[in-house]
Write a protein that holds these residues in place. Structure first.
Motif, short mmCIF file in Angstrom:
data_model
loop_
_atom_site.label_atom_id
_atom_site.label_comp_id
_atom_site.label_asym_id
_atom_site.label_seq_id
_atom_site.Cartn_x
_atom_site.Cartn_y
_atom_site.Cartn_z
N ILE A 225 0.96 -1.32 0.07
CA ILE A 225 0.04 -0.04 -0.07
C ILE A 225 0.88 1.16 -0.12
CG2 ILE A 225 -1.68 1.19 1.36
CD1 ILE A 225 -2.93 -0.91 -0.06
N ILE A 226 1.67 1.13 0.81
CA ILE A 226 2.73 2.72 1.17
C ILE A 226 3.60 2.60 -0.14
CG2 ILE A 226 4.43 3.57 2.39
CD1 ILE A 226 1.75 3.17 3.71
N GLU A 227 4.06 1.50 -0.78
CA GLU A 227 5.02 1.78 -2.04
C GLU A 227 4.14 2.31 -3.20
OE1 GLU A 227 7.86 1.95 -4.67
OE2 GLU A 227 8.16 1.35 -2.30
N SER A 228 2.74 1.98 -3.15
CA SER A 228 1.82 2.64 -4.16
C SER A 228 1.52 4.00 -3.91
CB SER A 228 0.42 1.64 -4.22
OG SER A 228 0.73 0.28 -4.34
N ARG A 231 4.71 6.14 -4.91
CA ARG A 231 4.74 6.24 -6.28
C ARG A 231 3.76 7.29 -6.85
NH1 ARG A 231 7.51 1.23 -9.35
NH2 ARG A 231 8.84 0.49 -7.53
N LEU A 232 2.64 7.30 -6.42
CA LEU A 232 1.56 8.13 -7.15
C LEU A 232 1.92 9.55 -6.51
CD1 LEU A 232 -1.37 5.71 -6.66
CD2 LEU A 232 -0.40 6.75 -8.68
N LEU A 233 2.64 9.83 -5.49
CA LEU A 233 2.91 11.04 -4.88
C LEU A 233 3.01 12.37 -5.79
CD1 LEU A 233 3.10 12.05 -1.76
CD2 LEU A 233 5.45 12.09 -2.16
N SER A 305 -4.39 -3.40 -12.51
CA SER A 305 -3.31 -3.35 -13.89
C SER A 305 -3.24 -1.87 -14.03
CB SER A 305 -4.25 -4.03 -15.12
OG SER A 305 -5.48 -3.67 -15.19
N ASP A 306 -4.30 -1.11 -13.61
CA ASP A 306 -4.20 0.53 -13.86
C ASP A 306 -3.23 0.78 -13.11
OD1 ASP A 306 -6.45 -0.01 -15.51
OD2 ASP A 306 -7.22 2.04 -15.13
N LEU A 307 -2.97 0.67 -12.00
CA LEU A 307 -2.27 1.07 -10.90
C LEU A 307 -0.68 0.57 -11.46
CD1 LEU A 307 -1.28 2.03 -8.18
CD2 LEU A 307 -1.29 -0.38 -7.25
N ALA A 308 -0.41 -0.50 -11.98
CA ALA A 308 0.69 -1.06 -12.72
C ALA A 308 1.08 -0.37 -13.75
CB ALA A 308 0.58 -2.57 -12.84
N ARG A 309 0.18 0.17 -14.63
CA ARG A 309 0.60 1.01 -15.98
C ARG A 309 0.93 2.38 -15.59
NH1 ARG A 309 -3.67 -2.03 -18.36
NH2 ARG A 309 -5.32 -0.90 -17.39
N ALA A 310 0.22 2.82 -14.37
CA ALA A 310 0.59 4.13 -13.97
C ALA A 310 1.92 4.39 -13.39
CB ALA A 310 -0.41 4.58 -13.20
N GLY A 312 4.27 1.31 -12.50
CA GLY A 312 5.38 0.23 -12.89
C GLY A 312 5.43 -0.54 -11.68
N PHE A 313 4.48 -0.56 -10.85
CA PHE A 313 4.29 -1.38 -9.44
C PHE A 313 3.04 -1.82 -9.28
CE2 PHE A 313 3.56 -1.53 -4.98
CZ PHE A 313 4.49 -2.77 -4.40
N GLN A 314 2.77 -3.14 -8.70
CA GLN A 314 1.76 -3.83 -8.26
C GLN A 314 2.09 -4.57 -6.94
OE1 GLN A 314 -0.14 -6.26 -10.86
NE2 GLN A 314 1.80 -6.78 -11.96
#
Length: 352
Positions: A225-228, A231-233, A305-310, A312-314
């Motif tokens: 969760i925190i890594e996601s 990366r979105l910050l 998959s949308d998170l991974a595309r945005a 590079g992480f899942q």
């Protein structure tokens, strides 16, 4: 960047503050330290963060206090707001619905208003997998409709997504909503299954499994969760200019607004989950099977998959590994009375 984290003494909030401080950001926290569960756990989380990453300002403010929130925005001038504070819990929403209106609706409105008056580069806010409600198709996709919530808690989270969209459209606030799927790990909430189940097993109390233990959940370890979020910050959403008007994507917009699922993508049967806890704790569970509870969703599974595309992480932490880390923390934070630890053969015999 200057980052404001609401719910900074909460489970996800404390982990988030720790990561941001370690990444070199200037962090200000907000929390009201309410007594939905023992506030001492919240104080201990804050002490843990400070011991590992140093001091940070933490304002004790309730989300319904619009004036104090606005003063905090005025003094801290955040570039990014990570809004994690909320009244959580599906079953508690059946007992105290007004708490959800106060915190999740009025409170979120106050955050949005302060973001409007003191413009921010990005508002990231917590939604929930519970918004998928009665959806029968899995994995849950952000392209799916979410019009049939099964609890007031879920309805308030869906309302947050709509409120954020309106402010994004009207005032250009870049907003990203995150639908979390069954988050677990060290420093978790005591009203959630990891601590409830671990305590019941460790103390040899009856463990109640609703829906006769037939639920499946997509568990997501806190570090994923925190890594996601990290990366979105700096990935604030942009308007989707080439939007298909015939088949519009519900997760994007002509406004700078996006929705992402954050989930492990590997649903696990509740009984298998309990078996892993038994293994790590070395004790057998005393199980009582009960009917489905109002508001409960049968099965969850994320399409990330949308998170991974945005980004590079899942999410990638396997449940057995994550539960092992959780149990290590649990046994340290909740020391148990000495008890006989069962081997694998004895565990299997007792289950039978």
């Amino acid at each position: 960047m200057n980052v404001l984290v609401t719910g900074a003494a909460g489970f996800i909030g404390a982990h988030c503050v720790l990561r941001l401080l370690r990444d070199g950001h200037d962090v200000c926290g907000l929390d009201n330290f309410n007594d939905y569960y023992d506030p001492q756990l919240k104080h201990d989380r804050v002490a843990w963060v400070k011991a590992l990453a140093g001091e940070f300002p933490l304002a004790r403010i309730d989300l319904t206090d619009a004036a104090s929130i606005d003063e905090l925005f005025q003094s801290h001038r955040p570039d990014v707001v990570i809004h994690l504070a909320a009244q959580a819990g599906v079953r508690y929403s059946l007992q105290n619905p007004h708490a959800y209106v106060d915190s999740n609706l009025t409170g979120f409105l106050n955050i949005l208003e302060s973001c409007r008056r003191h413009p921010v580069k990005h508002l990231i806010y917590a939604s929930s997998s519970s918004v998928y409600g009665a959806n029968a198709r899995t994995p849950y996709s952000v392209q799916d409709g979410v019009d049939h919530p099964l609890s007031l808690y879920a309805a308030t989270k869906k309302a947050n997504e709509l409120m954020a969209h309106s402010y994004s459209h009207l005032f250009g606030i870049p907003c990203t909503g995150l639908r979390f799927f069954t988050v677990y790990g060290p420093w978790g909430r005591p009203d959630m299954s990891p601590i409830q189940f671990a305590k019941a097993i460790a103390e040899e109390q009856v463990l109640q499994l609703f829906n006769h233990g037939e639920h499946e959940r997509d568990f997501t370890y806190i570090d994923d969760i925190i890594e996601s979020i990290a990366r979105l910050l700096e990935r604030a959403p942009y308007p989707t200019v080439h939007r298909d008007r015939e088949q519009p994507d519900p997760a994007s917009s002509l406004a700078p607004w996006r929705i992402y699922n954050i989930g492990g993508q590997h649903p696990v049967a509740l009984r298998s989950y309990v078996a892993l806890l038994e293994k790590h704790l070395g004790r057998a569970a005393r199980i009582e099977l009960l009917p489905l509870q109002p508001g409960d969703v049968l099965n969850t599974c994320a399409d990330a998959s949308d998170l991974a595309r945005a980004t590079g992480f899942q999410p990638c932490v396997e449940l057995e590994d994550g539960l092992g880390r959780f149990v290590d923390w649990f046994l340290d934070y909740y020391p148990q009375q000495p008890a006989h630890v069962l081997g694998a053969a004895e565990l299997q015999r007792r289950r039978l």
